[in-house]
Design an enzyme around this catalytic site. Structure first.
Site, PDB file in Angstrom:
ATOM      1  N   HIS A   1     -43.515 -23.932   1.049  1.00 15.50           N
ATOM      2  CA  HIS A   1     -42.343 -24.186   2.041  1.00 15.50           C
ATOM      3  C   HIS A   1     -42.465 -25.962   1.863  1.00 15.50           C
ATOM      4  CE1 HIS A   1     -40.259 -23.322   5.764  1.00 15.50           C
ATOM      5  NE2 HIS A   1     -39.721 -24.616   5.463  1.00 15.50           N
TER       6      HIS A   1
ATOM      7  N   ASN B   1     -39.216 -22.954  -1.288  1.00 16.13           N
ATOM      8  CA  ASN B   1     -38.697 -22.243  -0.165  1.00 16.13           C
ATOM      9  C   ASN B   1     -38.433 -23.479   0.955  1.00 16.13           C
ATOM     10  OD1 ASN B   1     -40.238 -20.550   2.971  1.00 16.13           O
ATOM     11  ND2 ASN B   1     -38.097 -20.211   1.816  1.00 16.13           N
ATOM     12  N   GLY B   2     -37.507 -22.991   1.944  1.00 16.36           N
ATOM     13  CA  GLY B   2     -37.119 -23.916   2.859  1.00 16.36           C
ATOM     14  C   GLY B   2     -35.782 -24.744   2.770  1.00 16.36           C
ATOM     15  N   GLY B   3     -34.807 -24.359   3.875  1.00 16.44           N
ATOM     16  CA  GLY B   3     -33.581 -25.044   3.968  1.00 16.44           C
ATOM     17  C   GLY B   3     -32.513 -24.588   2.984  1.00 16.44           C
TER      18      GLY B   3
ATOM     19  N   GLN C   1     -47.746  -9.257   1.654  1.00 14.13           N
ATOM     20  CA  GLN C   1     -48.213 -10.606   2.158  1.00 14.13           C
ATOM     21  C   GLN C   1     -49.280 -10.371   3.335  1.00 14.13           C
ATOM     22  OE1 GLN C   1     -46.451 -13.572   4.982  1.00 14.13           O
ATOM     23  NE2 GLN C   1     -46.559 -14.979   3.068  1.00 14.13           N
TER      24      GLN C   1
ATOM     25  N   CYS D   1     -48.021 -20.012   7.733  1.00 16.85           N
ATOM     26  CA  CYS D   1     -47.423 -19.802   9.001  1.00 16.85           C
ATOM     27  C   CYS D   1     -47.998 -20.638  10.157  1.00 16.85           C
ATOM     28  CB  CYS D   1     -48.043 -18.253   9.494  1.00 16.85           C
ATOM     29  SG  CYS D   1     -47.241 -17.749  10.907  1.00 16.85           S
TER      30      CYS D   1
ATOM     31  N   PRO E   1     -41.064 -13.750   2.739  1.00 18.74           N
ATOM     32  CA  PRO E   1     -41.657 -12.980   4.106  1.00 18.74           C
ATOM     33  C   PRO E   1     -41.252 -13.401   5.325  1.00 18.74           C
ATOM     34  CG  PRO E   1     -43.577 -14.060   2.867  1.00 18.74           C
ATOM     35  CD  PRO E   1     -42.077 -14.327   1.874  1.00 18.74           C
TER      36      PRO E   1
END
Length: 473
Positions: free
Chosen positions: A267, A307-309, A166, A196, A114
């Site tokens: 993340h 999640n992330g990169g 979400q 977030c 998201p």
């Protein structure tokens, strides 16, 4: 007090515990604490931590509770001859049956994370033209906005399934009510935003700041799970500010999962809420994939997505093949290179890629949708319709088309030409407003000439020709 007391005994900590097997059975039905046994005592030398054990016990209790909901005690038949006990299953209503299936499929091998101002309805519709199985997410929607706007804020197309909404917020009651509206709207799952790092979100005491209050997050999830039948998951980071130890992360996961949450999308960076900004939070904190891998080992009864990169489908496959992860989320790379997702169904679900698929084919299908969508939005606005709103909606519908051609020779010419056409359209509309035929407003005329220009440029460019041939293969 003079009132009759339930059977059992009272131990040194003041808790009333059942003594006989019959009393323990009756107590388990009433939610009372059963009598302690020697094998229940936790040995500090055991490898499994206390928090993991309690979380596993809670998961088993939730499974038992779900089983009891789908069967009746009257269906238990105890033969007089001492034969084995058999149970006749009670038929599961259609709503419960679909809910059980969704709970299994909630953690998808590949999904698009998201993202604000990215995972909008137009973008999700374009992604569905590229991949039918990849799990999609909405932008974060604040619970208060859902309660205020209702159906106007939550619509999506049937073609977008499977899709998760979400939600953001910190009020358990408001989030539970918003979850009910989302379920009625037809979403497949609900995700609570606990990751977030933006200043505006943190000022509202939700997002990543919620990770500092695991008990409060657990209460939110408990209220939502009680209110809806679809799965409720959590998206978070590995830490926030100074609260970034692995022990705290385990406590957060254990506390929240005790309410029935089975899926965590993590993340693999910690969040810094000291004013470095949202963009910096996507790159400044280092990636720590090993932390998420360790969670998979320490909480084998839960499902984790990372999640992330992660920028390519090949990277996603590596994560799945080298760990116990059940899913991978691709974020910014999903709109910087959405074309790569035309292979997702084949790589992750074993389904054949669409024959003869090209960017131009996808663009034509998307523009047909955009023409219908702009008319639907004009109709929904009604008396609130203004020229700036028409122009902003057209710009929003054109944006996924630009992303589709990212990296292709002539992509810049596409953007320039389409924007020039949109500028001429705005000038013409301004002269004729309000005497304008609204039914004649379309998006495709603004992009067709630009697409022809890109095709012509790509035919002259070796790089463009190579990508076209690869797409057709």
């Amino acid at each position: 007090s003079g009132k009759p007391q339930p059977p059992g005994r009272i131990d040194e900590d003041g808790l009333r515990r059942p003594s006989s097997p019959d009393e323990r059975f009756a107590a388990s039905r009433k939610g009372l604490r059963r009598a302690p046994r020697t094998h229940d005592r936790i040995d500090r030398k055991e490898k499994i931590s206390k928090c993991n054990r309690s979380a596993l016990q809670e998961v088993l209790r939730n499974c038992l509770r779900d089983m009891l909901r789908r069967c009746t005690w009257a269906s238990l038949q105890i033969p007089a001859n001492g034969a084995a006990i058999t149970r006749k299953s009670t038929p599961i209503p259609s709503k419960q049956m679909s809910s059980v299936k969704k709970r299994v499929d909630d953690a998808c091998p590949i999904s698009v994370a998201p993202m604000m101002e990215v995972t909008t309805r137009p973008f999700r519709r374009m992604m569905r033209l590229l991949t039918k199985k990849t799990w999609l997410y909405t932008e974060m929607v604040v619970a208060g906005s859902v309660l205020h706007a209702g159906d106007e804020l939550l619509p999506f197309d049937a073609e977008e399934h499977p899709i998760t909404v979400q939600l953001g917020g910190s009020d358990p009651e408001a989030l539970a009510k918003a979850a009910v509206l989302c379920e009625k709207q037809g979403y497949d799952a609900i995700n609570l935003n606990c990751g977030c790092p933006s200043e505006r979100v943190s000022a509202g005491c939700f997002g990543a700041s919620l990770m500092k209050r695991p008990d409060h997050v657990a209460e939110i999830c408990r209220r939502m799970i009680e209110a809806v039948d679809i799965p409720v998951a959590v998206k978070c980071r590995i830490g926030v500010d100074d609260v970034d130890s692995y022990e705290h992360l385990c406590e957060f996961v254990s506390t929240v999962s005790s309410t029935g949450v089975k899926h965590f999308a993590i993340h693999a960076r910690k969040a810094l809420l000291n004013g470095i900004g949202t963009k910096a939070n996507r790159s400044v904190p280092p990636l720590r994939y090993d932390v998420v891998y360790q969670l998979c080992e320490d909480f084998p009864h839960l499902k984790f997505s990372i999640n992330g990169g992660i920028t390519t489908l090949e990277d996603a496959q590596k994560h799945l093949n080298t760990s116990r992860l059940c899913g991978v989320m691709i974020g910014r790379a999903a709109y910087k290179d959405p074309w790569q997702f035309h292979r997702a169904d084949e790589l992750f679900f074993g389904e054949s890629t669409q024959e003869g698929i090209t960017r131009r084919n996808i663009a034509e299908q998307y523009l047909a949708y955009a023409d219908e969508e702009i008319q639907a939005r004009i109709h929904r606005l009604g008396d609130r319709l203004t020229l700036p709103k028409i122009n902003s909606n057209i710009a929003e519908l054109l944006k996924p088309l630009f992303w589709l051609y990212a990296g292709v020779a002539g992509a810049k010419r596409l953007r320039i030409k389409a924007c020039d056409e949109h500028l001429l359209f705005r000038q013409e509309m301004k002269k004729r407003w309000p005497d304008v035929d609204l039914t004649a407003i379309k998006v495709s005329p603004l992009a067709h000439e630009a697409l022809n220009l890109v095709d012509m440029y790509a035919a002259r460019s070796p790089r463009g020709m190579q990508e076209t041939f690869q797409a057709e293969e």
